[in-house]
Enzyme design. Structure first.
Site, PDB file in Angstrom:
ATOM      1  N   SER A   1       0.826  -1.213   0.000  1.00 36.55           N
ATOM      2  CA  SER A   1       0.000   0.000   0.000  1.00 36.55           C
ATOM      3  C   SER A   1       0.857   1.259   0.000  1.00 36.55           C
ATOM      4  CB  SER A   1      -0.928   0.007   1.215  1.00 36.55           C
ATOM      5  OG  SER A   1      -1.859  -1.047   1.159  1.00 36.55           O
TER       6      SER A   1
ATOM      7  N   ARG B   1       1.464   4.296  -3.072  1.00 36.03           N
ATOM      8  CA  ARG B   1       1.217   5.704  -2.784  1.00 36.03           C
ATOM      9  C   ARG B   1       2.474   6.544  -2.951  1.00 36.03           C
ATOM     10  NH1 ARG B   1      -2.420   2.466  -0.811  1.00 36.03           N
ATOM     11  NH2 ARG B   1      -4.512   3.191  -0.219  1.00 36.03           N
TER      12      ARG B   1
ATOM     13  N   ARG C   1     -14.322  -6.356 -11.276  1.00 37.51           N
ATOM     14  CA  ARG C   1     -14.468  -5.703  -9.966  1.00 37.51           C
ATOM     15  C   ARG C   1     -15.202  -4.367 -10.099  1.00 37.51           C
ATOM     16  NH1 ARG C   1      -8.793  -6.330  -6.824  1.00 37.51           N
ATOM     17  NH2 ARG C   1     -10.071  -5.481  -5.142  1.00 37.51           N
TER      18      ARG C   1
ATOM     19  N   GLN D   1      -9.370   2.534  -0.610  1.00 38.71           N
ATOM     20  CA  GLN D   1      -9.152   2.827  -2.026  1.00 38.71           C
ATOM     21  C   GLN D   1     -10.056   3.954  -2.503  1.00 38.71           C
ATOM     22  OE1 GLN D   1      -9.550  -0.837  -4.187  1.00 38.71           O
ATOM     23  NE2 GLN D   1      -7.640  -1.684  -3.414  1.00 38.71           N
TER      24      GLN D   1
ATOM     25  N   ASP E   1      -7.851  -7.508   4.812  1.00 38.72           N
ATOM     26  CA  ASP E   1      -6.985  -8.304   3.936  1.00 38.72           C
ATOM     27  C   ASP E   1      -6.461  -9.557   4.621  1.00 38.72           C
ATOM     28  OD1 ASP E   1      -7.265  -6.716   1.716  1.00 38.72           O
ATOM     29  OD2 ASP E   1      -5.462  -5.536   2.096  1.00 38.72           O
TER      30      ASP E   1
ATOM     31  N   ARG F   1      -3.709 -13.980  -1.645  1.00 38.58           N
ATOM     32  CA  ARG F   1      -3.882 -14.163  -0.205  1.00 38.58           C
ATOM     33  C   ARG F   1      -4.501 -15.534   0.107  1.00 38.58           C
ATOM     34  NH1 ARG F   1      -2.027  -9.486   1.499  1.00 38.58           N
ATOM     35  NH2 ARG F   1      -2.641  -7.556   0.445  1.00 38.58           N
TER      36      ARG F   1
END
Length: 436
Positions: free
Chosen positions: A23, A27, A122, A169, A315, A388
Protein backbone atom coordinates in the site's frame (compact mmCIF):
# COMPACT_ATOMS: atom_id res chain seq x y z
CA UNK A 1 0.23 -23.90 -14.02
CA UNK A 2 2.51 -23.46 -11.03
CA UNK A 3 1.79 -25.10 -7.69
CA UNK A 4 3.21 -25.26 -4.17
CA UNK A 5 3.20 -28.42 -2.04
CA UNK A 6 3.77 -28.48 1.72
CA UNK A 7 3.69 -31.16 4.42
CA UNK A 8 3.01 -30.99 8.14
CA UNK A 9 5.84 -28.98 9.66
CA UNK A 10 7.87 -29.06 12.79
CA UNK A 11 8.52 -25.90 14.80
CA UNK A 12 9.28 -22.70 12.90
CA UNK A 13 12.43 -20.98 14.13
CA UNK A 14 14.35 -17.96 12.99
CA UNK A 15 14.41 -14.30 12.07
CA UNK A 16 12.92 -13.07 8.79
CA UNK A 17 12.05 -9.94 6.89
CA UNK A 18 8.91 -9.69 4.77
CA UNK A 19 8.40 -7.70 1.56
CA UNK A 20 7.94 -3.97 1.81
CA UNK A 21 4.46 -2.58 2.26
CA UNK A 22 2.43 -2.77 -0.94
CA UNK A 23 0.00 0.00 0.00
CA UNK A 24 2.76 2.43 0.92
CA UNK A 25 4.76 1.59 -2.21
CA UNK A 26 1.79 2.37 -4.49
CA UNK A 27 1.22 5.70 -2.78
CA UNK A 28 4.88 6.73 -2.76
CA UNK A 29 5.10 6.15 -6.53
CA UNK A 30 1.91 8.07 -7.29
CA UNK A 31 2.37 11.01 -4.91
CA UNK A 32 6.08 11.33 -5.67
CA UNK A 33 5.22 11.58 -9.36
CA UNK A 34 3.05 14.69 -8.87
CA UNK A 35 5.27 16.38 -6.28
CA UNK A 36 7.68 19.15 -7.17
CA UNK A 37 11.27 17.95 -7.30
CA UNK A 38 12.95 14.63 -6.67
CA UNK A 39 11.69 11.91 -4.34
CA UNK A 40 13.53 8.79 -3.24
CA UNK A 41 11.75 5.61 -2.24
CA UNK A 42 13.99 3.22 -0.30
CA UNK A 43 13.01 -0.43 -0.07
CA UNK A 44 9.98 -0.31 -2.36
CA UNK A 45 8.09 -3.51 -3.14
CA UNK A 46 8.90 -4.82 -6.66
CA UNK A 47 5.76 -6.96 -6.85
CA UNK A 48 3.64 -7.25 -9.98
CA UNK A 49 0.97 -4.92 -8.58
CA UNK A 50 3.44 -2.20 -7.67
CA UNK A 51 5.38 -2.56 -10.90
CA UNK A 52 2.12 -1.96 -12.75
CA UNK A 53 1.74 1.35 -10.90
CA UNK A 54 5.36 2.15 -11.77
CA UNK A 55 4.71 1.44 -15.46
CA UNK A 56 1.57 3.58 -15.37
CA UNK A 57 3.47 6.60 -14.04
CA UNK A 58 6.27 6.10 -16.56
CA UNK A 59 3.79 5.94 -19.44
CA UNK A 60 2.62 9.38 -18.34
CA UNK A 61 6.11 10.77 -18.72
CA UNK A 62 7.44 10.50 -15.18
CA UNK A 63 11.21 9.87 -14.98
CA UNK A 64 11.62 6.99 -12.49
CA UNK A 65 14.88 5.07 -12.09
CA UNK A 66 15.75 2.09 -9.92
CA UNK A 67 19.24 1.63 -8.54
CA UNK A 68 19.60 -1.30 -6.17
CA UNK A 69 16.12 -1.03 -4.70
CA UNK A 70 16.19 2.77 -4.43
CA UNK A 71 13.63 4.47 -6.64
CA UNK A 72 14.37 8.00 -7.76
CA UNK A 73 11.26 9.85 -8.97
CA UNK A 74 11.58 13.19 -10.72
CA UNK A 75 8.18 14.72 -10.07
CA UNK A 76 6.80 17.42 -12.32
CA UNK A 77 4.17 18.85 -9.97
CA UNK A 78 0.41 18.41 -10.00
CA UNK A 79 0.10 19.08 -13.73
CA UNK A 80 3.39 17.53 -14.83
CA UNK A 81 1.87 14.31 -16.15
CA UNK A 82 1.57 13.78 -19.91
CA UNK A 83 -1.20 12.10 -21.88
CA UNK A 84 -0.37 8.38 -22.19
CA UNK A 85 0.13 7.09 -25.71
CA UNK A 86 -1.62 3.81 -24.97
CA UNK A 87 -4.14 2.23 -22.62
CA UNK A 88 -2.87 1.98 -19.03
CA UNK A 89 -2.94 -1.69 -17.98
CA UNK A 90 -2.82 -2.23 -14.20
CA UNK A 91 -2.85 -6.03 -14.38
CA UNK A 92 -4.44 -7.39 -11.19
CA UNK A 93 -3.99 -4.28 -9.06
CA UNK A 94 -7.23 -2.90 -7.63
CA UNK A 95 -5.26 -0.26 -5.74
CA UNK A 96 -3.68 1.00 -8.95
CA UNK A 97 -6.87 1.37 -10.96
CA UNK A 98 -8.90 3.03 -8.21
CA UNK A 99 -6.22 5.47 -7.07
CA UNK A 100 -5.30 6.35 -10.64
CA UNK A 101 -8.91 7.18 -11.44
CA UNK A 102 -8.78 9.85 -8.75
CA UNK A 103 -5.46 11.17 -10.03
CA UNK A 104 -6.47 11.19 -13.71
CA UNK A 105 -9.94 12.72 -13.37
CA UNK A 106 -8.60 16.31 -13.05
CA UNK A 107 -5.74 16.01 -15.56
CA UNK A 108 -5.72 18.00 -18.78
CA UNK A 109 -5.81 14.96 -21.06
CA UNK A 110 -7.67 11.80 -22.04
CA UNK A 111 -6.78 8.38 -20.64
CA UNK A 112 -8.06 4.80 -20.53
CA UNK A 113 -7.38 2.29 -17.74
CA UNK A 114 -7.96 -1.45 -17.81
CA UNK A 115 -6.62 -4.61 -16.18
CA UNK A 116 -6.74 -8.38 -16.22
CA UNK A 117 -10.03 -10.36 -16.26
CA UNK A 118 -10.29 -10.14 -12.46
CA UNK A 119 -9.98 -6.34 -12.49
CA UNK A 120 -12.54 -6.10 -15.30
CA UNK A 121 -15.04 -7.88 -13.03
CA UNK A 122 -14.47 -5.70 -9.97
CA UNK A 123 -16.91 -2.82 -9.25
CA UNK A 124 -15.65 0.69 -9.98
CA UNK A 125 -18.83 2.73 -9.43
CA UNK A 126 -17.91 3.24 -5.77
CA UNK A 127 -15.10 5.47 -7.10
CA UNK A 128 -16.70 6.67 -10.33
CA UNK A 129 -19.88 7.90 -8.60
CA UNK A 130 -18.33 10.41 -6.20
CA UNK A 131 -15.78 11.52 -8.81
CA UNK A 132 -18.67 12.34 -11.13
CA UNK A 133 -20.21 14.42 -8.33
CA UNK A 134 -16.94 16.41 -8.35
CA UNK A 135 -17.40 16.98 -12.09
CA UNK A 136 -15.32 14.15 -13.53
CA UNK A 137 -16.14 12.79 -16.98
CA UNK A 138 -15.70 9.03 -16.67
CA UNK A 139 -17.15 6.25 -18.81
CA UNK A 140 -16.88 2.49 -18.82
CA UNK A 141 -18.71 -0.76 -19.23
CA UNK A 142 -22.11 -1.05 -17.54
CA UNK A 143 -22.40 2.71 -17.14
CA UNK A 144 -18.92 3.06 -15.69
CA UNK A 145 -18.99 0.23 -13.16
CA UNK A 146 -16.49 -2.00 -14.96
CA UNK A 147 -13.16 -1.46 -16.71
CA UNK A 148 -12.00 -0.52 -19.23
CA UNK A 149 -12.57 2.99 -17.88
CA UNK A 150 -12.10 6.12 -20.02
CA UNK A 151 -11.41 9.49 -18.40
CA UNK A 152 -11.61 12.91 -20.05
CA UNK A 153 -9.83 15.16 -17.58
CA UNK A 154 -11.61 18.32 -16.46
CA UNK A 155 -11.67 20.87 -13.65
CA UNK A 156 -13.15 19.45 -10.44
CA UNK A 157 -15.13 20.97 -7.59
CA UNK A 158 -14.64 20.10 -3.94
CA UNK A 159 -16.82 17.41 -2.42
CA UNK A 160 -18.36 16.77 0.98
CA UNK A 161 -18.98 13.06 0.76
CA UNK A 162 -20.23 10.50 3.28
CA UNK A 163 -18.91 7.13 2.18
CA UNK A 164 -21.53 4.37 2.51
CA UNK A 165 -18.81 1.73 3.09
CA UNK A 166 -15.37 2.20 4.61
CA UNK A 167 -12.81 1.80 1.81
CA UNK A 168 -9.25 3.08 1.76
CA UNK A 169 -9.15 2.83 -2.03
CA UNK A 170 -12.24 5.00 -2.50
CA UNK A 171 -11.07 7.49 0.11
CA UNK A 172 -7.62 7.66 -1.46
CA UNK A 173 -9.02 8.26 -4.94
CA UNK A 174 -11.11 11.16 -3.64
CA UNK A 175 -8.17 12.64 -1.73
CA UNK A 176 -5.97 12.52 -4.84
CA UNK A 177 -8.73 14.18 -6.86
CA UNK A 178 -9.13 16.69 -4.03
CA UNK A 179 -5.56 17.87 -4.57
CA UNK A 180 -6.81 19.50 -7.77
CA UNK A 181 -10.29 20.64 -6.69
CA UNK A 182 -11.40 24.18 -5.92
CA UNK A 183 -11.77 24.75 -2.19
CA UNK A 184 -11.62 22.40 0.78
CA UNK A 185 -13.36 19.04 0.48
CA UNK A 186 -14.33 16.64 3.24
CA UNK A 187 -14.79 12.86 3.31
CA UNK A 188 -16.62 11.03 6.10
CA UNK A 189 -16.18 7.31 6.71
CA UNK A 190 -18.62 5.10 8.63
CA UNK A 191 -15.59 3.34 10.13
CA UNK A 192 -12.03 4.57 9.77
CA UNK A 193 -10.13 2.69 7.04
CA UNK A 194 -6.36 2.51 6.53
CA UNK A 195 -4.78 5.96 6.45
CA UNK A 196 -1.58 5.54 4.43
CA UNK A 197 -2.73 8.13 1.88
CA UNK A 198 -3.44 10.76 4.52
CA UNK A 199 -0.07 10.16 6.18
CA UNK A 200 1.86 10.29 2.92
CA UNK A 201 0.06 13.34 1.53
CA UNK A 202 0.82 15.15 4.79
CA UNK A 203 4.45 13.96 4.63
CA UNK A 204 4.73 15.50 1.14
CA UNK A 205 3.21 18.80 2.31
CA UNK A 206 -0.49 18.60 1.42
CA UNK A 207 -2.91 20.59 3.55
CA UNK A 208 -4.85 17.71 5.05
CA UNK A 209 -6.72 17.43 8.34
CA UNK A 210 -7.88 14.24 10.05
CA UNK A 211 -10.34 14.20 12.94
CA UNK A 212 -11.82 10.82 13.81
CA UNK A 213 -13.71 9.59 10.77
CA UNK A 214 -13.49 12.98 9.00
CA UNK A 215 -10.75 13.78 6.48
CA UNK A 216 -10.46 17.12 4.70
CA UNK A 217 -8.05 18.29 2.02
CA UNK A 218 -7.31 21.72 0.57
CA UNK A 219 -7.05 21.84 -3.20
CA UNK A 220 -4.28 23.41 -5.28
CA UNK A 221 -1.59 22.93 -2.65
CA UNK A 222 2.06 22.26 -3.36
CA UNK A 223 3.70 18.87 -2.81
CA UNK A 224 7.47 18.71 -2.37
CA UNK A 225 9.68 15.71 -3.11
CA UNK A 226 10.63 13.62 -0.07
CA UNK A 227 12.74 10.64 0.98
CA UNK A 228 10.46 7.72 1.81
CA UNK A 229 11.52 4.49 3.52
CA UNK A 230 9.00 1.68 3.09
CA UNK A 231 8.58 -0.73 6.05
CA UNK A 232 7.65 -4.39 5.84
CA UNK A 233 4.04 -5.16 4.96
CA UNK A 234 1.98 -6.40 7.90
CA UNK A 235 -0.34 -8.15 5.44
CA UNK A 236 2.63 -10.25 4.30
CA UNK A 237 3.89 -10.72 7.88
CA UNK A 238 0.41 -12.00 8.81
CA UNK A 239 1.00 -15.39 7.17
CA UNK A 240 4.08 -16.04 9.29
CA UNK A 241 2.56 -14.57 12.45
CA UNK A 242 -0.27 -17.09 12.17
CA UNK A 243 2.06 -19.91 11.13
CA UNK A 244 4.28 -19.42 14.20
CA UNK A 245 1.20 -19.17 16.42
CA UNK A 246 -0.41 -22.45 15.29
CA UNK A 247 2.70 -24.65 14.81
CA UNK A 248 3.80 -26.08 18.18
CA UNK A 249 7.22 -25.02 19.47
CA UNK A 250 7.60 -22.14 17.02
CA UNK A 251 9.40 -18.90 17.84
CA UNK A 252 10.19 -16.26 15.22
CA UNK A 253 11.10 -12.60 14.90
CA UNK A 254 9.90 -10.54 11.93
CA UNK A 255 11.98 -7.42 11.41
CA UNK A 256 10.84 -3.86 10.59
CA UNK A 257 7.11 -4.29 9.98
CA UNK A 258 4.67 -1.42 9.60
CA UNK A 259 2.18 -1.40 12.49
CA UNK A 260 -0.08 1.41 11.31
CA UNK A 261 -3.04 1.46 13.77
CA UNK A 262 -5.51 1.30 10.87
CA UNK A 263 -3.85 -1.91 9.64
CA UNK A 264 -2.88 -3.86 12.78
CA UNK A 265 -6.24 -5.43 13.61
CA UNK A 266 -4.78 -8.92 13.17
CA UNK A 267 -2.48 -8.38 16.15
CA UNK A 268 -5.35 -7.30 18.41
CA UNK A 269 -7.53 -10.21 17.30
CA UNK A 270 -4.80 -12.83 17.75
CA UNK A 271 -4.01 -11.50 21.22
CA UNK A 272 -7.70 -11.77 22.13
CA UNK A 273 -7.58 -15.36 20.90
CA UNK A 274 -4.61 -16.01 23.19
CA UNK A 275 -1.61 -15.56 20.90
CA UNK A 276 1.81 -14.58 22.22
CA UNK A 277 2.63 -11.68 19.88
CA UNK A 278 4.88 -8.83 21.06
CA UNK A 279 6.15 -5.59 19.53
CA UNK A 280 9.84 -4.71 19.97
CA UNK A 281 11.96 -1.73 18.91
CA UNK A 282 8.99 0.51 18.01
CA UNK A 283 9.84 3.64 16.00
CA UNK A 284 8.48 6.09 13.39
CA UNK A 285 9.76 6.00 9.77
CA UNK A 286 8.55 8.39 7.04
CA UNK A 287 5.44 9.14 9.05
CA UNK A 288 4.57 5.46 9.65
CA UNK A 289 4.91 3.47 12.91
CA UNK A 290 7.25 0.47 12.58
CA UNK A 291 8.23 -2.40 14.89
CA UNK A 292 9.88 -5.80 15.05
CA UNK A 293 7.29 -8.51 15.80
CA UNK A 294 8.09 -11.47 18.08
CA UNK A 295 5.76 -14.49 17.87
CA UNK A 296 5.70 -17.71 19.89
CA UNK A 297 3.32 -20.64 19.45
CA UNK A 298 0.17 -20.50 21.56
CA UNK A 299 -3.12 -22.26 22.16
CA UNK A 300 -5.88 -20.20 20.58
CA UNK A 301 -9.56 -19.88 21.48
CA UNK A 302 -12.47 -18.97 19.22
CA UNK A 303 -13.96 -15.47 19.43
CA UNK A 304 -16.45 -13.22 17.63
CA UNK A 305 -14.93 -10.71 15.18
CA UNK A 306 -17.12 -7.88 13.89
CA UNK A 307 -17.73 -4.15 13.75
CA UNK A 308 -15.09 -1.44 13.78
CA UNK A 309 -12.12 -3.82 13.69
CA UNK A 310 -13.07 -5.33 10.31
CA UNK A 311 -11.56 -2.55 8.11
CA UNK A 312 -8.32 -2.97 10.11
CA UNK A 313 -8.12 -6.67 9.25
CA UNK A 314 -9.99 -7.03 5.95
CA UNK A 315 -6.98 -8.30 3.94
CA UNK A 316 -5.95 -10.71 6.69
CA UNK A 317 -9.28 -12.54 7.08
CA UNK A 318 -8.21 -15.45 4.80
CA UNK A 319 -5.20 -16.25 7.02
CA UNK A 320 -7.19 -15.41 10.14
CA UNK A 321 -9.64 -18.12 9.03
CA UNK A 322 -6.76 -20.60 9.20
CA UNK A 323 -5.96 -19.48 12.76
CA UNK A 324 -9.64 -19.89 13.67
CA UNK A 325 -9.63 -23.42 12.27
CA UNK A 326 -6.84 -24.30 14.73
CA UNK A 327 -8.48 -22.58 17.73
CA UNK A 328 -10.55 -24.23 20.44
CA UNK A 329 -14.23 -23.47 19.95
CA UNK A 330 -16.14 -21.42 17.42
CA UNK A 331 -15.01 -18.23 15.68
CA UNK A 332 -17.60 -16.02 13.98
CA UNK A 333 -16.57 -13.29 11.51
CA UNK A 334 -19.24 -10.71 10.60
CA UNK A 335 -19.49 -7.36 8.77
CA UNK A 336 -16.93 -8.50 6.19
CA UNK A 337 -19.07 -8.37 3.04
CA UNK A 338 -16.30 -6.35 1.36
CA UNK A 339 -14.46 -9.67 0.95
CA UNK A 340 -16.87 -10.64 -1.81
CA UNK A 341 -15.45 -8.00 -4.19
CA UNK A 342 -11.73 -8.67 -3.74
CA UNK A 343 -9.57 -10.60 -6.23
CA UNK A 344 -12.06 -13.40 -5.65
CA UNK A 345 -15.14 -13.72 -3.47
CA UNK A 346 -12.91 -14.52 -0.51
CA UNK A 347 -15.77 -15.66 1.71
CA UNK A 348 -16.96 -18.31 -0.74
CA UNK A 349 -13.43 -19.24 -1.81
CA UNK A 350 -12.12 -19.81 1.72
CA UNK A 351 -15.19 -21.89 2.61
CA UNK A 352 -14.70 -24.09 -0.46
CA UNK A 353 -10.97 -24.61 0.00
CA UNK A 354 -10.81 -24.99 3.79
CA UNK A 355 -13.52 -27.66 3.58
CA UNK A 356 -11.18 -29.63 1.31
CA UNK A 357 -8.69 -29.96 4.18
CA UNK A 358 -11.30 -30.89 6.78
CA UNK A 359 -12.32 -27.57 8.31
CA UNK A 360 -15.96 -27.31 9.40
CA UNK A 361 -17.27 -23.86 8.53
CA UNK A 362 -20.40 -22.06 7.40
CA UNK A 363 -20.67 -19.32 4.80
CA UNK A 364 -22.70 -16.26 5.82
CA UNK A 365 -23.64 -13.28 3.68
CA UNK A 366 -21.08 -11.07 5.41
CA UNK A 367 -18.62 -13.52 6.90
CA UNK A 368 -17.82 -16.97 8.20
CA UNK A 369 -18.64 -19.27 11.10
CA UNK A 370 -15.69 -21.59 11.81
CA UNK A 371 -15.73 -24.61 14.14
CA UNK A 372 -12.13 -24.81 15.32
CA UNK A 373 -10.01 -27.50 16.86
CA UNK A 374 -10.70 -30.30 14.39
CA UNK A 375 -7.85 -32.14 12.66
CA UNK A 376 -6.95 -30.91 9.19
CA UNK A 377 -5.70 -33.27 6.50
CA UNK A 378 -3.77 -32.76 3.29
CA UNK A 379 -5.60 -32.22 0.02
CA UNK A 380 -5.27 -30.52 -3.35
CA UNK A 381 -6.60 -26.94 -3.21
CA UNK A 382 -6.93 -24.04 -5.62
CA UNK A 383 -5.94 -20.43 -5.07
CA UNK A 384 -8.60 -19.29 -7.56
CA UNK A 385 -5.93 -16.84 -8.74
CA UNK A 386 -5.96 -14.97 -5.40
CA UNK A 387 -2.57 -14.38 -3.78
CA UNK A 388 -3.88 -14.16 -0.20
CA UNK A 389 -5.90 -17.34 -0.60
CA UNK A 390 -2.85 -19.15 -2.02
CA UNK A 391 -0.57 -18.19 0.88
CA UNK A 392 -3.25 -18.88 3.51
CA UNK A 393 -3.75 -22.41 2.18
CA UNK A 394 0.01 -23.02 2.16
CA UNK A 395 0.18 -22.07 5.85
CA UNK A 396 -2.82 -24.30 6.58
CA UNK A 397 -0.91 -27.13 4.91
CA UNK A 398 1.89 -26.80 7.46
CA UNK A 399 -0.60 -27.69 10.20
CA UNK A 400 -2.48 -30.39 8.27
CA UNK A 401 -1.68 -34.07 8.26
CA UNK A 402 -0.23 -35.48 5.06
CA UNK A 403 0.58 -33.37 2.02
CA UNK A 404 -1.24 -30.28 0.76
CA UNK A 405 -0.86 -28.95 -2.78
CA UNK A 406 -1.99 -25.43 -3.65
CA UNK A 407 -2.56 -25.01 -7.38
CA UNK A 408 -2.32 -21.81 -9.42
CA UNK A 409 0.28 -20.02 -7.28
CA UNK A 410 1.68 -17.59 -9.84
CA UNK A 411 -0.60 -15.01 -8.23
CA UNK A 412 1.59 -14.95 -5.10
CA UNK A 413 4.01 -12.70 -7.00
CA UNK A 414 1.44 -9.88 -7.03
CA UNK A 415 2.29 -9.15 -3.38
CA UNK A 416 4.98 -11.52 -2.03
CA UNK A 417 7.80 -12.44 -4.41
CA UNK A 418 9.99 -14.88 -2.51
CA UNK A 419 7.21 -16.32 -0.32
CA UNK A 420 8.42 -19.88 -0.90
CA UNK A 421 12.01 -19.01 0.00
CA UNK A 422 10.96 -17.20 3.18
CA UNK A 423 8.79 -20.15 4.16
CA UNK A 424 11.65 -22.57 3.46
CA UNK A 425 13.97 -20.58 5.74
CA UNK A 426 11.68 -21.26 8.71
CA UNK A 427 10.30 -24.77 8.26
CA UNK A 428 12.14 -27.96 9.03
CA UNK A 429 13.65 -29.85 6.12
CA UNK A 430 10.47 -31.90 5.67
CA UNK A 431 8.01 -29.01 5.62
CA UNK A 432 8.32 -27.91 2.01
CA UNK A 433 8.48 -30.55 -0.68
CA UNK A 434 8.21 -28.81 -4.04
CA UNK A 435 8.61 -25.34 -5.43
CA UNK A 436 6.17 -23.43 -7.57
Amino acid sequence: MQSLTVKKSGALKGEIAVPSDKSITHRAMIIGSVANGTSEVKGYLPSEDCLNTLKAMRCMGVDITDKGGLLTIKGGGLYGLKEPGDVIDVGNSGTSIRLLMGLLAPQRFFSVITGDPSIRRRPMMRVVGPLRIMGAQINGRNGGDFAPISISGRRLSRINYAMPVASAQVKSALLLAGLYADGKGQITEPIRSRDHTERMLSFFGAKIDVSGSFVSIEGHGVLSGQKVEVPGDISSAAFFIVAATIIDGSEILIKSVGINPTRNGLLDILREMGADVRLENERLISGEPVSDIYVRSSRLKGIEIKGDIIPRVIDEIPILSVAAAMADGETVIRDAGELRVKETDRISTMVTELRRIGVSLEEMSDGLRIAGGRPMFGATCSSHGDHRVAMSLAIAGLAAGGETTVEDTECINTSFPGFKETLRSLVDTHGLTRGY
